[in-house]
Design an enzyme around this catalytic site. Structure first.
Site, short mmCIF file in Angstrom:
data_model
loop_
_atom_site.label_atom_id
_atom_site.label_comp_id
_atom_site.label_asym_id
_atom_site.label_seq_id
_atom_site.Cartn_x
_atom_site.Cartn_y
_atom_site.Cartn_z
N ARG A 59 32.71 39.75 44.73
CA ARG A 59 33.69 40.75 45.13
C ARG A 59 33.65 40.88 46.66
O ARG A 59 32.63 40.59 47.28
CB ARG A 59 33.37 42.10 44.49
CG ARG A 59 33.44 42.08 42.97
CD ARG A 59 33.02 43.43 42.40
NE ARG A 59 33.09 43.42 40.94
CZ ARG A 59 32.09 43.01 40.14
NH1 ARG A 59 30.96 42.59 40.68
NH2 ARG A 59 32.23 43.03 38.84
N LYS A 97 28.48 46.01 41.38
CA LYS A 97 29.21 47.00 40.58
C LYS A 97 28.46 47.32 39.29
O LYS A 97 28.43 48.47 38.85
CB LYS A 97 30.61 46.45 40.26
CG LYS A 97 31.50 47.42 39.51
CD LYS A 97 32.87 46.82 39.29
CE LYS A 97 33.79 47.78 38.53
NZ LYS A 97 35.13 47.18 38.29
N HIS A 149 40.74 40.71 45.73
CA HIS A 149 40.20 40.34 44.42
C HIS A 149 40.74 38.99 43.95
O HIS A 149 40.14 38.35 43.08
CB HIS A 149 40.52 41.42 43.40
CG HIS A 149 39.44 41.61 42.37
ND1 HIS A 149 38.16 41.99 42.71
CD2 HIS A 149 39.44 41.44 41.03
CE1 HIS A 149 37.42 42.06 41.61
NE2 HIS A 149 38.18 41.73 40.58
N ARG A 206 38.19 36.25 44.12
CA ARG A 206 37.28 36.17 42.97
C ARG A 206 37.96 35.45 41.81
O ARG A 206 37.36 34.59 41.16
CB ARG A 206 36.87 37.59 42.57
CG ARG A 206 35.89 37.70 41.41
CD ARG A 206 35.42 39.14 41.34
NE ARG A 206 34.76 39.51 40.09
CZ ARG A 206 33.47 39.36 39.84
NH1 ARG A 206 32.69 38.78 40.74
NH2 ARG A 206 32.94 39.77 38.70
N HIS A 246 29.62 39.47 34.75
CA HIS A 246 30.31 40.27 33.74
C HIS A 246 29.33 40.69 32.66
O HIS A 246 28.56 39.87 32.15
CB HIS A 246 31.45 39.47 33.10
CG HIS A 246 32.63 39.30 33.99
ND1 HIS A 246 33.58 38.32 33.80
CD2 HIS A 246 33.03 40.00 35.09
CE1 HIS A 246 34.51 38.42 34.74
NE2 HIS A 246 34.19 39.44 35.53
N TYR A 297 39.82 33.92 31.67
CA TYR A 297 40.05 32.66 32.38
C TYR A 297 40.01 31.45 31.44
O TYR A 297 40.27 30.33 31.87
CB TYR A 297 38.98 32.47 33.46
CG TYR A 297 38.89 33.61 34.44
CD1 TYR A 297 39.83 33.75 35.46
CD2 TYR A 297 37.89 34.57 34.33
CE1 TYR A 297 39.76 34.81 36.36
CE2 TYR A 297 37.81 35.63 35.23
CZ TYR A 297 38.74 35.74 36.23
OH TYR A 297 38.67 36.79 37.12
#
Length: 333
Positions: free
Chosen positions: A198, A221, A273, A276, A299, A308
């Site tokens: 990020r 995050k 973003h 990313r 994640h 994706y």
């Protein structure tokens, strides 16, 4: 009278130890009736479950304050959440927390949606408010159920993930190198493109986060530390940059200005973003493993990374091989 004899000789108990708790029962003997009366009176004194609980008159802001003191202060975004919750409470008229009206909340949400507030932001606020009730009930601060437990979050329209082609990456880097007013923009962009980081993670990277050709991101995050290897060329470039320009400062505005000088058009809110997304999209298109990508991006759920998966080469080839125009009996054009 609490105990009196009926015409048939039995004894009736009619006792109300406290207002709202009345007991009636009939017995054969006066002794049984007296024992029952005594039991009722002592139960009300000793057992809290027999006594009516006092009305909880605390306002919504009081609950938010208690939540912050007992739990919210430990969250990374606790102060931000508390501010949003206080604003929400004021918009709702700061009602008694136990009597929060789901319809009043839903009306406020509808008004804000009409004012242009995004559904995702509104869903986040609903989650924050539910968490206040759930956390405080778990801690024993409140005893009643969450009044918003049955309120459904808004359905979100899934946004297309924007990513840059190889040509667009070259165009972006050229725009940055030819006229950017912040020397840190290029190195941050390169780190994002090379690791899927990020923007904030790349911007805050410190020298201790680069060792032996591996970048380690902390303060992420998710709160978890993750490491991603990079090329020796990029590692050397980062070290040279730090020596020449020092640690990066806030460079997002300069990045957006550089992006505006290109022909690249990205959806609102996806400027930085998109870098990313670009890493993830190219990783999958080049044959990368979806589980490896999950670890690289950090994640917590594979479902996030699966966005994706449709870009995988075998998936794309199947669209050609298995589609309705693949049959030789279906000529094209």
């Amino acid at each position: 009278m609490a105990i009196h004899q009926l015409p048939d000789g039995r004894w009736k108990v009619d006792v109300e130890p406290i207002k709202g708790k009345r007991f009636r029962k009939t017995f054969k003997t006066k002794g049984e009736a007296q024992r029952f009366e005594s039991t009722c009176r002592s139960k009300v004194i000793v057992d809290a479950d027999w006594s009516p609980r006092p009305t909880d008159a605390r306002r919504l802001t009081d609950l938010v304050g208690s939540w912050f003191d007992l739990h919210g202060h430990s969250l990374r975004d606790g102060e931000r959440r508390r501010s949003k919750l206080d604003q929400l409470a004021r918009r709702l008229g700061n009602p008694r927390a136990a009597k929060l009206d789901p319809q009043a909340y839903a009306h406020d949400r509808r008004v804000r949606l009409g004012q242009g507030v995004s559904p995702k932001t509104l869903n986040n606020e609903l989650g924050y408010l539910r968490s206040v009730y759930n956390e405080l009930r778990g801690l024993g601060v409140i005893s009643y159920a969450n009044p918003l437990a049955l309120v459904k979050p808004l359905k979100l329209q899934e946004r297309e993930l924007s990513w840059l082609t190889t040509e667009q990456i070259a165009e972006l880097l050229q725009a940055i190198r030819s006229g950017c007013d912040n020397p840190h923009v290029e190195i941050i962009v390169l780190i994002c493109l090379a690791t899927g980081a990020r923007w904030s993670e790349a911007e805050k990277l410190k020298p201790t986060g680069l060792r032996n050709g591996v970048i380690t991101f902390s303060g992420t995050k998710s709160g978890k530390v993750r490491s991603v290897p990079i090329s020796a060329e990029l590692a050397a470039k980062i070290v040279r940059h730090w020596k020449q320009h020092g640690q990066p400062n806030s460079a997002i505005t300069s990045f957006r200005r550089a992006l505006s000088r290109t022909t690249i058009k990205l959806p609102k809110g996806q400027a930085a973003h998109a870098l990313r997304h670009t890493f993830a999209s190219h990783f999958i298109q080049n044959g990368g493993n979806i589980l490896t990508l999950q670890k690289i991006l950090g994640h917590s759920s594979l479902a996030m990374t699966m966005r994706y998966a449709h870009l995988a080469p075998d998936h794309l080839q199947d669209a050609i091989r298995l589609g309705p125009l693949s049959s030789a009996a279906t000529p094209v054009g």
